[in-house]
Design a protein around this motif. Sequence first.
Motif, mmCIF file in Angstrom:
data_model
loop_
_atom_site.group_PDB
_atom_site.id
_atom_site.type_symbol
_atom_site.label_atom_id
_atom_site.label_comp_id
_atom_site.label_asym_id
_atom_site.label_seq_id
_atom_site.Cartn_x
_atom_site.Cartn_y
_atom_site.Cartn_z
ATOM 1 N N THR A 8 -6.575 -21.228 7.636
ATOM 2 C CA THR A 8 -7.674 -19.630 7.606
ATOM 3 C C THR A 8 -8.149 -19.646 5.854
ATOM 4 N N ILE A 9 -9.237 -19.668 6.062
ATOM 5 C CA ILE A 9 -9.875 -19.889 4.095
ATOM 6 C C ILE A 9 -10.078 -18.605 4.269
ATOM 7 N N TYR A 10 -9.953 -18.042 2.819
ATOM 8 C CA TYR A 10 -10.148 -16.132 2.812
ATOM 9 C C TYR A 10 -10.854 -16.327 1.430
ATOM 10 N N ARG A 11 -11.957 -15.110 1.166
ATOM 11 C CA ARG A 11 -12.384 -14.516 -0.200
ATOM 12 C C ARG A 11 -10.884 -14.151 -1.182
ATOM 13 N N ILE A 12 -11.249 -15.004 -1.714
ATOM 14 C CA ILE A 12 -9.717 -14.821 -3.114
ATOM 15 C C ILE A 12 -9.928 -13.465 -4.113
ATOM 16 N N ALA A 13 -11.067 -13.481 -4.495
ATOM 17 C CA ALA A 13 -11.856 -12.860 -5.152
ATOM 18 C C ALA A 13 -11.489 -12.682 -6.821
ATOM 19 N N SER A 14 -10.663 -11.886 -7.257
ATOM 20 C CA SER A 14 -10.521 -11.959 -8.477
ATOM 21 C C SER A 14 -9.058 -13.267 -8.710
ATOM 22 N N MET A 15 -8.771 -13.419 -7.302
ATOM 23 C CA MET A 15 -7.708 -13.816 -8.041
ATOM 24 C C MET A 15 -8.121 -15.497 -8.761
ATOM 25 N N THR A 16 -9.226 -15.856 -8.866
ATOM 26 C CA THR A 16 -10.034 -16.478 -8.818
ATOM 27 C C THR A 16 -9.616 -16.563 -10.369
ATOM 28 N N PHE A 53 4.512 -13.335 -14.030
ATOM 29 C CA PHE A 53 2.880 -12.739 -14.535
ATOM 30 C C PHE A 53 2.661 -12.558 -12.895
ATOM 31 N N PHE A 54 0.905 -12.170 -12.862
ATOM 32 C CA PHE A 54 0.856 -12.210 -11.113
ATOM 33 C C PHE A 54 -0.908 -11.668 -11.543
ATOM 34 N N TRP A 55 -1.710 -11.634 -10.783
ATOM 35 C CA TRP A 55 -2.743 -11.123 -9.675
ATOM 36 C C TRP A 55 -2.962 -10.899 -8.821
ATOM 37 N N GLY A 56 -3.835 -10.206 -8.433
ATOM 38 C CA GLY A 56 -4.630 -9.986 -7.326
ATOM 39 C C GLY A 56 -6.147 -10.852 -7.388
ATOM 40 N N GLY A 57 -6.840 -9.598 -5.876
ATOM 41 C CA GLY A 57 -8.083 -9.405 -5.103
ATOM 42 C C GLY A 57 -8.510 -8.444 -4.519
ATOM 43 N N ILE A 58 -9.655 -8.153 -4.936
ATOM 44 C CA ILE A 58 -10.662 -6.479 -4.262
ATOM 45 C C ILE A 58 -10.171 -7.283 -2.652
#
Length: 412
Positions: free
Chosen positions: A68-76, A361-366
């Motif tokens: 499945t393809i997802y919108r990763i937003a701020s994980m860009t 270290f880490f991050w996520g998306g909206i």
Amino acid sequence: MTVQLADPATLGLDAARLARIAALLDERYVSKGKLKGVDVLVARDGQAAYRATLGAMRDDGTPVAEDTIYRIASMTKPLTSIALMMLVEEGAIALEDPVTKVLPEFAGLAVYAGGGGDAPFMPGRPAHGMRIVDLLTHMSGLTYGIQNRTNVDAAYRKARLDGHASLAGNDHFIAELAKLPLEFAPGEGWNYSVSTDVCGVIVARLSGMSLGQFFKARIFDPLGMVDTGFSCPPEKLHRLADAWAYVPGGAPHLIDKAETSNLVRAPQFESGGGGLLSTVADYHRFASALVGGGAVDGVRLVSPKTLALMASNFLPGGADLTQMSSSLFSEANNAGTGFGLGFGVTIDPTRALVPGSAGEFFWGGIFSTAFFVDPVEKLHMVFMTQLMPSSAYPIRRQLKTLIYAALTDSRA
């Protein structure tokens, strides 16, 4: 791309404890309709040890698939930050260089002094020079319209400057930003912002390629990230997930139906801060390079020392986000979290109140997607779903707790 799973025990992970992850996701979220579908992967030493794929990717009930393809937003953002640091390593730019070396449009920036809304902005004091490091650390003085806090934020919303795909290209984006005041002088505060979009423009100008072309040539193709890009090709549309918004006390509201989404068209503006689509398998490849000190399977993005620098806390005096953030990420659950060159950084797990390692270290998306890399335990996670905002549920903290509970040895 198929992800092969190793025996968790050979990687120092307890299979029975890892199974708690699927149980929590199903019982608390998917079966109750809070999240339509989820996919989580846990790996150690770059080898996938556990995966749980549950629920639906479409409002019509189409099940989540492993591709499945997802919108990763701020994980860009971590990808854009790595791209810029690749150019730093090559001597094309330095962290201490003024941004005007690449973006002369920013020469006349000033700090907000009043006005805005229905009135023009008042003339502010000239800002001292913004540096490349200020962009990577979100200490540039730029902002996001989504913060909905100040008149500067409102001006960003009006001009659609939050990395919107309809922006008329890089030059237009930079020219419009240059017309607006900064929230504060560069280096004097921390504010989540379009800084990483500006980094993406810098990558494009320095490389002579679009950001998407640079990503493909220098990161995606070498790593085998075959499904990551700024749009969804028509032949892959059947794999694109729908997206939903959180509704308090109710079922999630469908906000972007895959079959009619604008994501099938190439954007006018390639947002380095939030424009990419990806899959669990692709982001796992990227995270594997990060847990490998900047390289995986003979493909090196950056050196171990460069990555260690990126994963260091750059907030002044060792401060965390609760002490430095102007708005977003100032919440109490960011205690013990600093910020590096494109990543959030755990500086003190005891203040964070979640198991982990200093230096993680880490991050996520909206849309509630997330990843983390623990260079001490050589552990990483990739989590995908499609519900905005990411603050709707404490799922990221819950996942971390369950993953670290499954460790049977520690390398600290």
